[in-house]
Write a protein that holds these residues in place. Structure first.
Motif, short mmCIF file in Angstrom:
data_model
loop_
_atom_site.label_atom_id
_atom_site.label_comp_id
_atom_site.label_asym_id
_atom_site.label_seq_id
_atom_site.Cartn_x
_atom_site.Cartn_y
_atom_site.Cartn_z
N LEU A 88 0.84 -1.21 0.00
CA LEU A 88 0.00 0.00 0.00
C LEU A 88 0.87 1.26 0.00
O LEU A 88 0.61 2.21 -0.74
CB LEU A 88 -0.94 0.00 1.21
CG LEU A 88 -2.07 -1.02 1.18
CD1 LEU A 88 -2.80 -1.05 2.51
CD2 LEU A 88 -3.03 -0.73 0.04
N PHE A 89 1.92 1.25 0.82
CA PHE A 89 2.84 2.39 0.87
C PHE A 89 3.47 2.62 -0.51
O PHE A 89 3.52 3.75 -1.00
CB PHE A 89 3.93 2.15 1.92
CG PHE A 89 5.13 3.04 1.77
CD1 PHE A 89 5.06 4.39 2.06
CD2 PHE A 89 6.34 2.53 1.31
CE1 PHE A 89 6.16 5.21 1.91
CE2 PHE A 89 7.44 3.34 1.16
CZ PHE A 89 7.36 4.69 1.45
N LEU A 90 3.98 1.56 -1.12
CA LEU A 90 4.64 1.69 -2.41
C LEU A 90 3.70 2.19 -3.50
O LEU A 90 4.13 2.81 -4.47
CB LEU A 90 5.27 0.35 -2.83
CG LEU A 90 6.44 -0.11 -1.98
CD1 LEU A 90 6.83 -1.54 -2.35
CD2 LEU A 90 7.63 0.83 -2.12
N ASN A 91 2.43 1.91 -3.33
CA ASN A 91 1.42 2.37 -4.30
C ASN A 91 0.78 3.69 -3.90
O ASN A 91 -0.18 4.12 -4.53
CB ASN A 91 0.37 1.28 -4.51
CG ASN A 91 0.92 0.12 -5.30
OD1 ASN A 91 1.30 0.29 -6.46
ND2 ASN A 91 1.02 -1.03 -4.68
N GLY A 92 1.29 4.31 -2.84
CA GLY A 92 0.78 5.61 -2.42
C GLY A 92 -0.59 5.55 -1.78
O GLY A 92 -1.32 6.53 -1.79
N LEU A 93 -0.93 4.42 -1.19
CA LEU A 93 -2.28 4.23 -0.66
C LEU A 93 -2.34 4.13 0.86
O LEU A 93 -3.34 3.68 1.41
CB LEU A 93 -2.90 2.96 -1.26
CG LEU A 93 -3.04 2.96 -2.78
CD1 LEU A 93 -3.51 1.61 -3.27
CD2 LEU A 93 -3.98 4.07 -3.23
N THR A 94 -1.28 4.53 1.56
CA THR A 94 -1.33 4.43 3.01
C THR A 94 -2.33 5.42 3.57
O THR A 94 -2.46 6.54 3.08
CB THR A 94 0.05 4.66 3.65
OG1 THR A 94 0.55 5.92 3.21
CG2 THR A 94 1.01 3.55 3.32
N LEU A 95 -3.03 5.01 4.57
CA LEU A 95 -4.02 5.86 5.22
C LEU A 95 -3.49 6.28 6.57
O LEU A 95 -2.74 5.54 7.22
CB LEU A 95 -5.33 5.09 5.41
CG LEU A 95 -5.99 4.60 4.12
CD1 LEU A 95 -7.19 3.72 4.44
CD2 LEU A 95 -6.40 5.77 3.25
N PRO A 96 -3.86 7.45 7.04
CA PRO A 96 -3.41 7.85 8.37
C PRO A 96 -4.00 6.92 9.41
O PRO A 96 -5.12 6.42 9.25
CB PRO A 96 -3.95 9.27 8.53
CG PRO A 96 -5.02 9.40 7.50
CD PRO A 96 -4.71 8.43 6.41
N GLU A 97 -3.22 6.69 10.47
CA GLU A 97 -3.72 5.85 11.55
C GLU A 97 -4.82 6.59 12.30
O GLU A 97 -4.76 7.80 12.48
CB GLU A 97 -2.60 5.48 12.51
CG GLU A 97 -1.60 4.54 11.90
CD GLU A 97 -0.56 4.09 12.90
OE1 GLU A 97 -0.94 3.48 13.92
OE2 GLU A 97 0.61 4.37 12.65
N ILE A 98 -5.83 5.86 12.73
CA ILE A 98 -6.92 6.44 13.50
C ILE A 98 -6.83 5.90 14.91
O ILE A 98 -6.76 4.69 15.12
CB ILE A 98 -8.29 6.08 12.88
CG1 ILE A 98 -8.39 6.66 11.47
CG2 ILE A 98 -9.43 6.57 13.76
CD1 ILE A 98 -9.64 6.25 10.73
N THR A 99 -6.78 6.80 15.86
CA THR A 99 -6.72 6.37 17.25
C THR A 99 -8.12 6.02 17.73
O THR A 99 -9.11 6.49 17.17
CB THR A 99 -6.14 7.48 18.14
OG1 THR A 99 -7.00 8.61 18.08
CG2 THR A 99 -4.74 7.87 17.69
N PRO A 100 -8.24 5.20 18.77
CA PRO A 100 -9.57 4.84 19.28
C PRO A 100 -10.40 6.07 19.63
O PRO A 100 -11.60 6.09 19.41
CB PRO A 100 -9.25 4.00 20.51
CG PRO A 100 -7.92 3.41 20.23
CD PRO A 100 -7.18 4.48 19.45
#
Length: 108
Positions: A88-100
């Motif tokens: 996903l990172f290599l394809n530019g698709l990483t999403l920001p982490e969401i905290t609880p």
């Protein structure tokens, strides 16, 4: 990004329950080094980082500070989760982490 393993792994006799992939630390030099390492290992694919689990394991090692062998020794499902996130990172698709707390705020 922290990935908690389904099955902890052992490195140097210590039980490890998660890995941190620091994609923000990745730069062109690290990615080029990862590609060179994949080619030195005999990977002849046109794009060895995108198109092979081995290349993705090398990037995961770069992003985590782990040895490639330790990434490759992960249990199957954990290895696939780690390499999937790298893909996903290599394809530019990483999403920001969401905290609880962010999740519960959005559901309100």
């Amino acid at each position: 990004m922290i990935i908690t393993f389904k099955k902890p792994t052992k490195i140097d006799g210590k039980e490890i329950k998660s890995i941190t992939l620091d994609f923000d630390s990745m730069n062109g030099r690290k990615l080029i080094a990862a590609e060179k390492e994949a080619r030195l290992r005999g990977n002849t694919l046109l794009n060895p980082l995108h198109a092979s689990l081995e290349g993705q394991a090398i990037v995961a090692a770069q992003a985590s500070g782990w040895k490639v062998d330790d990434i490759e020794d992960l249990d199957g499902p954990d290895f696939m989760e780690v390499t999937g996130q790298v893909s996903l990172f290599l394809n530019g698709l990483t999403l920001p982490e969401i905290t609880p707390s962010e999740t519960s705020e959005k559901q309100s």
